[in-house]
Design a protein around this motif. Structure first.
Motif, PDB file in Angstrom:
ATOM      1  N   CYS A  18       0.854  -1.197   0.000  1.00 54.64           N
ATOM      2  CA  CYS A  18       0.000   0.000   0.000  1.00 54.64           C
ATOM      3  C   CYS A  18       0.888   1.245   0.000  1.00 54.64           C
ATOM      4  O   CYS A  18       1.757   1.389   0.863  1.00 54.64           O
ATOM      5  N   VAL A  71       0.151   4.158   0.760  1.00 53.80           N
ATOM      6  CA  VAL A  71      -0.200   5.096   1.823  1.00 53.80           C
ATOM      7  C   VAL A  71       0.402   4.665   3.171  1.00 53.80           C
ATOM      8  O   VAL A  71       1.153   5.402   3.792  1.00 53.80           O
ATOM      9  N   CYS A  72       0.113   3.408   3.595  1.00 54.03           N
ATOM     10  CA  CYS A  72       0.557   2.992   4.930  1.00 54.03           C
ATOM     11  C   CYS A  72       1.713   1.997   4.880  1.00 54.03           C
ATOM     12  O   CYS A  72       2.279   1.650   5.913  1.00 54.03           O
ATOM     13  N   VAL A  78       1.697  -1.195   4.199  1.00 54.88           N
ATOM     14  CA  VAL A  78       1.388  -2.581   4.534  1.00 54.88           C
ATOM     15  C   VAL A  78       1.496  -3.455   3.274  1.00 54.88           C
ATOM     16  O   VAL A  78       1.153  -3.023   2.170  1.00 54.88           O
TER      17      VAL A  78
HETATM   18 ZN    ZN Z   1      -2.781   1.191   3.455  1.00 59.41          ZN
END
Ligand code: ZN
Length: 192
Positions: free
Chosen positions: A20, A22-23, A25
């Motif tokens: 991901c 964004v985060c 993961v």
């Molecule tokens: Zn994420």
């Protein structure tokens, strides 16, 4: 999917994973449901895939030595997915844990595990990890070798496990490393 899962055909199926943006993961966008996985694991042969047992034992010994450095080795011992029990055997030889809980859905390896644990207090539970089968505050060691990154909900499982731990308990997780050289060299055929 069973022949693909058990890796007996040349024509293997790979599940790709994504990170991901964004985060950060790392996850599989498409995978099996819990009930399907339970069936697959139950009918799966042992996981050694023809690798020489002494090579496997040496690897597991290395992992066990890490656990030994940190674990008080008193209290209960939990291992998820012990397969043929090479790691478990080292823990048993040390003769300090007072109860062994093994969760292993593969029916083929059940008798091998019983032999290893003969004479000890133990429960071999032929399923995926069911935390509610373990009494609260009993475990001083939790071991998962190439298991944690296969759980559908690792975070939930870890949160549930917390109440089963004794103070100062040791957790040993061996996971696949998608940033490793092996993974980079194998590219899409990496067997993580
Ligand atoms: Zn994420």
């Amino acid at each position: 999917m069973k022949p693909h899962w058990n890796a007996v055909t040349r024509d293997r199926a790979y599940f790709s994973y994504h990170r991901c943006p964004v985060c950060g993961v790392l996850y599989c966008p498409e995978f099996f449901m819990e009930a399907e996985l339970t069936q697959f694991y139950a009918s799966m042969p042992d996981n050694t895939l023809g690798v020489a047992p002494d090579v496997l034992k040496k690897t597991q010994r290395g992992y066990f030595d890490v656990l030994k450095r940190f674990s008080s080795r008193r209290g209960g011992y939990l291992e998820v997915g012990p397969d043929l029990g090479f790691f478990t055997a080292y823990a048993v030889q040390e003769n300090t844990y007072n109860h062994f809980w093994l969760f292993e859905p593969k029916t083929e390896v059940q008798s091998a595990l019983k032999t290893i644990l003969a004479g000890r207090a133990f429960d071999i539970i032929p399923s995926m990890l069911a935390v509610d089968k373990i009494p609260p505050q009993t475990l001083s060691a939790v071991v998962m070798v190439h298991v944690l990154d296969h759980l559908l909900e690792p975070r939930k499982i870890l949160e549930q496990l917390k109440s089963r731990l004794l103070p100062g308990a040791t957790l040993l997780f061996v996971t696949h490393d998608e940033s490793s050289w092996l993974a980079r060299a194998m590219g899409r055929r990496w067997d993580g």
